[in-house]
Design an enzyme around this catalytic site. Sequence first.
Site, PDB file in Angstrom:
ATOM      1  N   ASP A  42       0.837  -1.205   0.000  1.00 39.77           N
ATOM      2  CA  ASP A  42       0.000   0.000   0.000  1.00 39.77           C
ATOM      3  C   ASP A  42       0.871   1.254   0.000  1.00 39.77           C
ATOM      4  OD1 ASP A  42      -2.867   1.108   0.589  1.00 39.77           O
ATOM      5  OD2 ASP A  42      -1.519   2.188   1.948  1.00 39.77           O
ATOM      6  N   TYR A  47       2.626   9.819   0.336  1.00 40.22           N
ATOM      7  CA  TYR A  47       3.708   9.231   1.138  1.00 40.22           C
ATOM      8  C   TYR A  47       5.093   9.559   0.562  1.00 40.22           C
ATOM      9  CZ  TYR A  47      -0.173   6.290   2.859  1.00 40.22           C
ATOM     10  OH  TYR A  47      -1.355   5.837   3.363  1.00 40.22           O
ATOM     11  N   HIS A 104      -7.714   9.161  -2.102  1.00 44.82           N
ATOM     12  CA  HIS A 104      -7.138   9.039  -0.752  1.00 44.82           C
ATOM     13  C   HIS A 104      -8.101   9.562   0.321  1.00 44.82           C
ATOM     14  CE1 HIS A 104      -3.015   8.945   1.470  1.00 44.82           C
ATOM     15  NE2 HIS A 104      -3.995   8.622   2.288  1.00 44.82           N
ATOM     16  N   SER A 134     -11.151   5.722  -0.403  1.00 45.90           N
ATOM     17  CA  SER A 134     -10.607   5.627   0.955  1.00 45.90           C
ATOM     18  C   SER A 134     -11.192   6.767   1.784  1.00 45.90           C
ATOM     19  CB  SER A 134      -9.082   5.728   0.900  1.00 45.90           C
ATOM     20  OG  SER A 134      -8.540   5.705   2.197  1.00 45.90           O
ATOM     21  N   GLN A 155     -10.990   1.980   1.792  1.00 42.62           N
ATOM     22  CA  GLN A 155      -9.923   1.826   2.781  1.00 42.62           C
ATOM     23  C   GLN A 155     -10.186   2.819   3.903  1.00 42.62           C
ATOM     24  OE1 GLN A 155      -5.305   2.964   3.064  1.00 42.62           O
ATOM     25  NE2 GLN A 155      -5.651   1.446   1.473  1.00 42.62           N
ATOM     26  N   PRO A 183      -4.336  -1.010  11.346  1.00 41.79           N
ATOM     27  CA  PRO A 183      -5.031  -2.179  11.888  1.00 41.79           C
ATOM     28  C   PRO A 183      -4.497  -2.665  13.229  1.00 41.79           C
ATOM     29  CG  PRO A 183      -3.505  -2.861  10.183  1.00 41.79           C
ATOM     30  CD  PRO A 183      -3.482  -1.353  10.189  1.00 41.79           C
ATOM     31  N   ASN A 234       3.534 -10.209  11.443  1.00 43.80           N
ATOM     32  CA  ASN A 234       2.253  -9.646  11.010  1.00 43.80           C
ATOM     33  C   ASN A 234       1.561 -10.482   9.931  1.00 43.80           C
ATOM     34  OD1 ASN A 234       2.672  -7.654  12.876  1.00 43.80           O
ATOM     35  ND2 ASN A 234       3.323  -6.095  11.405  1.00 43.80           N
TER      36      ASN A 234
HETATM   37  N1  LIG Z   1      -5.999   5.749   3.525  1.00 46.32           N
HETATM   38  C1  LIG Z   1      -5.554   6.482   4.519  1.00 46.32           C
HETATM   39  O1  LIG Z   1      -5.973   7.636   4.737  1.00 46.32           O
HETATM   40  C2  LIG Z   1      -4.527   5.910   5.451  1.00 46.32           C
HETATM   41  C3  LIG Z   1      -4.296   6.521   6.706  1.00 46.32           C
HETATM   42  C4  LIG Z   1      -3.338   5.941   7.547  1.00 46.32           C
HETATM   43  C5  LIG Z   1      -2.639   4.808   7.147  1.00 46.32           C
HETATM   44  N2  LIG Z   1      -2.867   4.250   5.914  1.00 46.32           N
HETATM   45  C6  LIG Z   1      -2.122   3.043   5.435  1.00 46.32           C
HETATM   46  O2  LIG Z   1      -2.238   2.028   6.426  1.00 46.32           O
HETATM   47  C7  LIG Z   1      -0.955   1.603   6.837  1.00 46.32           C
HETATM   48  C8  LIG Z   1      -0.966   1.134   8.276  1.00 46.32           C
HETATM   49  O3  LIG Z   1      -1.473   2.115   9.151  1.00 46.32           O
HETATM   50  P1  LIG Z   1      -0.543   2.912  10.195  1.00 46.32           P
HETATM   51  O4  LIG Z   1       0.813   3.004   9.660  1.00 46.32           O
HETATM   52  O5  LIG Z   1      -1.274   4.174  10.500  1.00 46.32           O
HETATM   53  O6  LIG Z   1      -0.636   2.056  11.547  1.00 46.32           O
HETATM   54  P2  LIG Z   1      -0.425   0.534  11.977  1.00 46.32           P
HETATM   55  O7  LIG Z   1      -0.030  -0.320  10.867  1.00 46.32           O
HETATM   56  O8  LIG Z   1      -1.624   0.156  12.801  1.00 46.32           O
HETATM   57  O9  LIG Z   1       0.765   0.671  13.028  1.00 46.32           O
HETATM   58  C9  LIG Z   1       2.079   0.934  12.659  1.00 46.32           C
HETATM   59  C10 LIG Z   1       2.904   1.023  13.942  1.00 46.32           C
HETATM   60  O10 LIG Z   1       2.822  -0.221  14.640  1.00 46.32           O
HETATM   61  C11 LIG Z   1       4.132  -0.742  14.903  1.00 46.32           C
HETATM   62  N3  LIG Z   1       4.064  -2.190  14.692  1.00 46.32           N
HETATM   63  C12 LIG Z   1       3.975  -2.867  13.515  1.00 46.32           C
HETATM   64  N4  LIG Z   1       3.902  -4.191  13.719  1.00 46.32           N
HETATM   65  C13 LIG Z   1       3.949  -4.377  15.063  1.00 46.32           C
HETATM   66  C14 LIG Z   1       3.909  -5.532  15.889  1.00 46.32           C
HETATM   67  N5  LIG Z   1       3.813  -6.755  15.377  1.00 46.32           N
HETATM   68  N6  LIG Z   1       3.970  -5.358  17.245  1.00 46.32           N
HETATM   69  C15 LIG Z   1       4.068  -4.112  17.766  1.00 46.32           C
HETATM   70  N7  LIG Z   1       4.106  -2.982  17.039  1.00 46.32           N
HETATM   71  C16 LIG Z   1       4.043  -3.110  15.686  1.00 46.32           C
HETATM   72  C17 LIG Z   1       5.047  -0.033  13.931  1.00 46.32           C
HETATM   73  O11 LIG Z   1       6.298   0.197  14.503  1.00 46.32           O
HETATM   74  P3  LIG Z   1       7.660  -0.427  13.887  1.00 46.32           P
HETATM   75  O12 LIG Z   1       7.896   0.263  12.585  1.00 46.32           O
HETATM   76  O13 LIG Z   1       8.656  -0.093  14.940  1.00 46.32           O
HETATM   77  O14 LIG Z   1       7.421  -1.905  13.744  1.00 46.32           O
HETATM   78  C18 LIG Z   1       4.344   1.299  13.693  1.00 46.32           C
HETATM   79  O15 LIG Z   1       4.759   2.249  14.670  1.00 46.32           O
HETATM   80  C19 LIG Z   1      -0.074   2.838   6.571  1.00 46.32           C
HETATM   81  O16 LIG Z   1       1.297   2.523   6.536  1.00 46.32           O
HETATM   82  C20 LIG Z   1      -0.629   3.285   5.245  1.00 46.32           C
HETATM   83  O17 LIG Z   1      -0.113   2.466   4.196  1.00 46.32           O
HETATM   84  C21 LIG Z   1      -3.804   4.781   5.073  1.00 46.32           C
END
Ligand SMILES: NC(=O)c1ccc[n+]([C@@H]2O[C@H](COP(=O)([O-])OP(=O)(O)OC[C@H]3O[C@@H](n4cnc5c(N)ncnc54)[C@H](OP(=O)(O)O)[C@@H]3O)[C@@H](O)[C@H]2O)c1
Length: 270
Positions: A42, A47, A104, A134, A155, A183, A234
Site C-alpha cells: 500500500d 507518502y 485518498h 478511501s 480503505q 489495523p 504480522n
Molecule cells: N488511507 C488512509 O488515509 C490511510 C491513513 C493511515 C494509514 N494508511 C495506510 O495504512 C498503513 C498502516 O497504518 P498505520 O501506519 O497508521 O498504523 P499501523 O499499521 O496500525 O501501526 C504501525 C505502527 O505499529 C508498529 N508495529 C507494527 N507491527 C507491530 C507488531 N507486530 N507489534 C508491535 N508494534 C508493531 C510499527 O512500529 P515499527 O515500525 O517499529 O514496527 C508502527 O509504529 C499505513 O502505513 C498506510 O499504508 C492509510
Amino acid sequence: MSVVEVKGFRIPLVGLGTWTLRGRDCARLVEEAIRIGYRHIDSAQMYGNEREVGEGVRASGLRHEVMVTTKIQPTNLAPRDVESSTRESLRALGFDAIDLLLIHWPNPGVPLADTLGAMSKLKHAGVTRQIGVSNFTTALLEEASRIAPDIVCNQVECHPFLNQDKVLAACRRAGVAMVAYSPIARGSAAGNKVLERIGAAHGKSAAQISLRYLTQQGIVVIPRTSKVERLKENMAIFDFELTDAEMREIHGLSSRSGRIVDWNWSPQWD
Ligand SMILES: NC(=O)c1ccc[n+]([C@@H]2O[C@H](COP(=O)([O-])OP(=O)(O)OC[C@H]3O[C@@H](n4cnc5c(N)ncnc54)[C@H](OP(=O)(O)O)[C@@H]3O)[C@@H](O)[C@H]2O)c1
C-alpha cells in the site's frame, strides 16, 4: 496467502503499509516483504515513496504476483489532475499499470462524479487495473457505488478500538472490500491486556490477535512496520482461529469514538 475476491479482483488479506517508509530503507523493506510472502503493498502519492516502492517490487522479481495500491491525494481530484498525477505515479512506480488506484480522501470541492469519471477513463486506458476509495463515509460510499459500480474497496481506519460496524455493513451492501488501515492502532494494540491474554492462549502476540480479529471477518489489513522481524509476525495469522467468544470480547473493546487518525486534518483543498 489468503485473499478476498471482489468483482473478480483478488486482494491479499494482508498487505504492507508504507506510510513513513522512505528511501533505500523503503525499497529494501518492500523487497524483503515480498521475499517472505507479502503480495500486497500500500502506497500513496502523499507518502512520497512510490519510486522506492516500485524499486522494491521490481527488485523482488515478482512484480506479476504483487498487488500495489496507490492513492490520489485530495488536491489532485479534478479530472485533469487525476490524469496527470496518476500517470506521474505510474512513472514513479515504474510498472506497466497500477493495480489499484484510490481516492485518498474525499474533497468536497470537486464533484465526485468528475473524479470517478476520470479514474474510470484511466482504467479503460489500462493505466490502472482497478479503482476504489478511501476514507469514505457510508453515504459517500453509496454515492460512489452508484456513480462507479466497479469500485472494489473502501480503505478506512479500522482496529479493535474503533467500532466500524456501520462502514463494514455499507461495504458489504456495496459489494466492496473493506481495507483496514492502522489495523494495530498504530502499535497500541500491542500493549492491550485483553489482546495479550487472548494471544497467550493461542501462542500469538497482541498485534497478531488484532490482525486476526479483522481478517477473520474478511477485512483486509495493511499493517506497517519498519522492522524486518515484524514483517513475518504480522503475516503469521492464518494458522489459528479466534473463538466466537473471543471475537465478541475483542469487539467489546471498540467504541464509535475510538478513532486515532485525525479526521479534522484538512488537506489544502482550495
Ligand atoms: N488511507 C488512509 O488515509 C490511510 C491513513 C493511515 C494509514 N494508511 C495506510 O495504512 C498503513 C498502516 O497504518 P498505520 O501506519 O497508521 O498504523 P499501523 O499499521 O496500525 O501501526 C504501525 C505502527 O505499529 C508498529 N508495529 C507494527 N507491527 C507491530 C507488531 N507486530 N507489534 C508491535 N508494534 C508493531 C510499527 O512500529 P515499527 O515500525 O517499529 O514496527 C508502527 O509504529 C499505513 O502505513 C498506510 O499504508 C492509510
